[in-house]
Write a protein that holds these residues in place. Structure first.
Motif, PDB file in Angstrom:
ATOM      1  N   LYS A 180      78.869  57.759  71.593  1.00 44.30           N
ATOM      2  CA  LYS A 180      78.590  56.486  70.928  1.00 44.30           C
ATOM      3  C   LYS A 180      79.178  55.380  71.794  1.00 44.30           C
ATOM      4  CE  LYS A 180      79.310  56.256  66.489  1.00 44.30           C
ATOM      5  NZ  LYS A 180      79.992  56.413  65.164  1.00 44.30           N
ATOM      6  N   VAL A 181      78.289  54.530  72.298  1.00 46.59           N
ATOM      7  CA  VAL A 181      78.670  53.524  73.286  1.00 46.59           C
ATOM      8  C   VAL A 181      78.298  52.135  72.784  1.00 46.59           C
ATOM      9  CG1 VAL A 181      78.290  52.706  75.641  1.00 46.59           C
ATOM     10  CG2 VAL A 181      78.327  55.162  75.176  1.00 46.59           C
ATOM     11  N   ASP A 182      79.189  51.183  72.984  1.00 50.28           N
ATOM     12  CA  ASP A 182      78.879  49.773  72.750  1.00 50.28           C
ATOM     13  C   ASP A 182      79.301  49.016  74.003  1.00 50.28           C
ATOM     14  OD1 ASP A 182      78.565  47.164  72.019  1.00 50.28           O
ATOM     15  OD2 ASP A 182      79.817  47.266  70.217  1.00 50.28           O
ATOM     16  N   ARG A 183      78.336  48.815  74.918  1.00 54.87           N
ATOM     17  CA  ARG A 183      78.676  48.172  76.190  1.00 54.87           C
ATOM     18  C   ARG A 183      79.124  46.736  76.012  1.00 54.87           C
ATOM     19  NH1 ARG A 183      77.668  51.400  80.337  1.00 54.87           N
ATOM     20  NH2 ARG A 183      76.301  53.199  79.990  1.00 54.87           N
ATOM     21  N   GLY A 184      78.747  46.127  74.908  1.00 60.68           N
ATOM     22  CA  GLY A 184      79.185  44.762  74.652  1.00 60.68           C
ATOM     23  C   GLY A 184      80.660  44.667  74.297  1.00 60.68           C
ATOM     24  N   ALA A 185      81.256  45.821  73.974  1.00 58.81           N
ATOM     25  CA  ALA A 185      82.666  45.820  73.573  1.00 58.81           C
ATOM     26  C   ALA A 185      83.576  46.344  74.675  1.00 58.81           C
ATOM     27  CB  ALA A 185      82.842  46.672  72.311  1.00 58.81           C
ATOM     28  N   LYS A 210      83.485  51.257  66.770  1.00 61.05           N
ATOM     29  CA  LYS A 210      82.193  51.908  66.508  1.00 61.05           C
ATOM     30  C   LYS A 210      81.762  52.786  67.681  1.00 61.05           C
ATOM     31  CE  LYS A 210      82.060  49.473  62.730  1.00 61.05           C
ATOM     32  NZ  LYS A 210      82.547  50.053  61.462  1.00 61.05           N
ATOM     33  N   MET A 211      82.747  53.376  68.351  1.00 57.56           N
ATOM     34  CA  MET A 211      82.459  54.303  69.439  1.00 57.56           C
ATOM     35  C   MET A 211      83.165  55.622  69.156  1.00 57.56           C
ATOM     36  SD  MET A 211      82.450  52.000  72.949  1.00 57.56           S
ATOM     37  CE  MET A 211      83.767  50.826  72.601  1.00 57.56           C
TER      38      MET A 211
END
Length: 349
Positions: A180-185, A210-211
């Protein structure tokens, strides 16, 4: 396994008799049933259904004397010989800590329990085996020649369930969680990573973002992580063995993590398996299941903690290896040198 398939206990018993030398896990997979269903089918025939909660079982384990403790996941099996130490209960997480047997226990996944007594090769073999709600193995305790059969029987009598049915009601198997990746974070991730003071804070941190563990590794970049070649674990274990370097190996599943602390001696590949075969400690790793390996550095109050962590193709954690804490630091110089020498892997941005 909650997938709609049904194989009768009679059929399971018949096939087990025909294939008496087959490994339980392999036989269960071939039948399309859970491993726990193989044991349930033998209830009343050397198998007794027992309470599974660790609070009911673990306080009695030291009385068994020397045993073999086994924990596994889809890709690795760890086996430690020793005596269970004191049990520390907890609603979310519990613990057993002794020089040889070191466990982190997650009680909600201890759902189905069995006491097994069988004769193989002219010897009576006894064990306690625990499974999760889907019928997958969580933890097993195998008695040895010097173990106390009397203590085992007293425990079985104390935790025997009224329900001795040869059928199990199982939950669906929970799927593996992919990265689970959030590149914006990513900048927030790095900033909070810098402020860690204990490795146990890491999972809480990434969940708030949320990762998950693997997702965070994929975007954090240097100096936090370094991607390693998936086949590097053989070299890692050989180097640790060559230097007789104490380290920590964690292997687990949703319900239990078992930990080896100390040096290793014999590293032996056999087909797809990479094995550690030492007195008191065995590891069996399906090296062909390893899809990603990461060297990970986390700050702590005692200095940086450096780990090597392996994942399968579905994103499931297979194992973790850490340098042994010595004095006020979380890993030794030689451990860091070994990890630095492992071959890296180019990863697309």
């Amino acid at each position: 396994m909650g997938d709609g398939k049904a194989v009768s206990p009679d059929r399971i018993r018949s096939i087990r008799q025909e294939k008496s030398t087959a490994r339980a896990r392999d036989l269960a997979d071939s039948l399309g049933v859970a491993e726990a269903e193989l044991l349930a089918a033998e209830t009343g025939r050397g198998v007794t259904r027992i309470a599974a909660h660790p609070d009911a079982l673990m306080p009695a384990m030291p009385g068994l004397g020397e045993v073999m403790a086994l924990t596994r996941n889809e890709s690795a099996v760890i086996e430690k010989v020793g005596t269970y130490g004191p049990y520390t209960p907890g609603d979310h997480a519990a613990m057993v800590l002794s020089p040889a047997i070191d466990l982190r226990i997650f009680p909600r996944h201890w759902v189905h329990g069995f006491a097994v007594e069988e004769t193989r090769g002219g010897k009576v073999r006894r064990s306690i085996q625990i499974f999760d709600g889907a019928g997958d193995a969580v933890h097993k305790i195998h008695l040895r020649d010097g173990s106390s059969a009397e203590a085992w029987q007293s425990l079985v009598d104390a935790v025997r369930l009224e329900d001795q049915s040869d059928r199990l009601t199982l939950d669906p198997r929970a799927p593996s969680e992919p990265a689970k990746v959030d590149r914006g974070a990513v900048e927030t991730l790095r900033g909070q990573w810098d402020r860690l003071t204990d490795t146990h804070q890491f999972l809480q941190m990434v969940r708030k973002l949320k990762m998950n563990r693997l997702g965070a590794y994929r975007i954090a970049g240097a100096p936090y992580v370094r991607p390693l070649a998936p086949d590097c674990l053989h070299g890692l274990l050989n180097a640790v063995a060559d230097e007789a370097l104490p380290f920590m190996m964690f292997v687990g599943n949703r319900g239990c993590i078992e930990i080896h602390s100390g040096p290793i001696e014999t590293v032996k590949p056999t087909g797809p398996w990479l094995n550690i075969l030492d007195p008191g400690f065995n590891l069996h790793l399906r090296a062909d299941h390893v899809a990603e390996v990461w060297a990970v550095t986390k700050p702590t109050r005692r200095g940086p903690a450096l780990s090597v962590e392996a994942f399968d193709a579905e994103g499931m954690l297979i194992l973790q290896a850490f340098g042994m804490r010595v004095g006020d630091v979380d890993h030794t110089g030689p451990w860091g040198e070994i990890v630095a020498a492992l071959p890296g892997l180019e990863v697309a941005a």
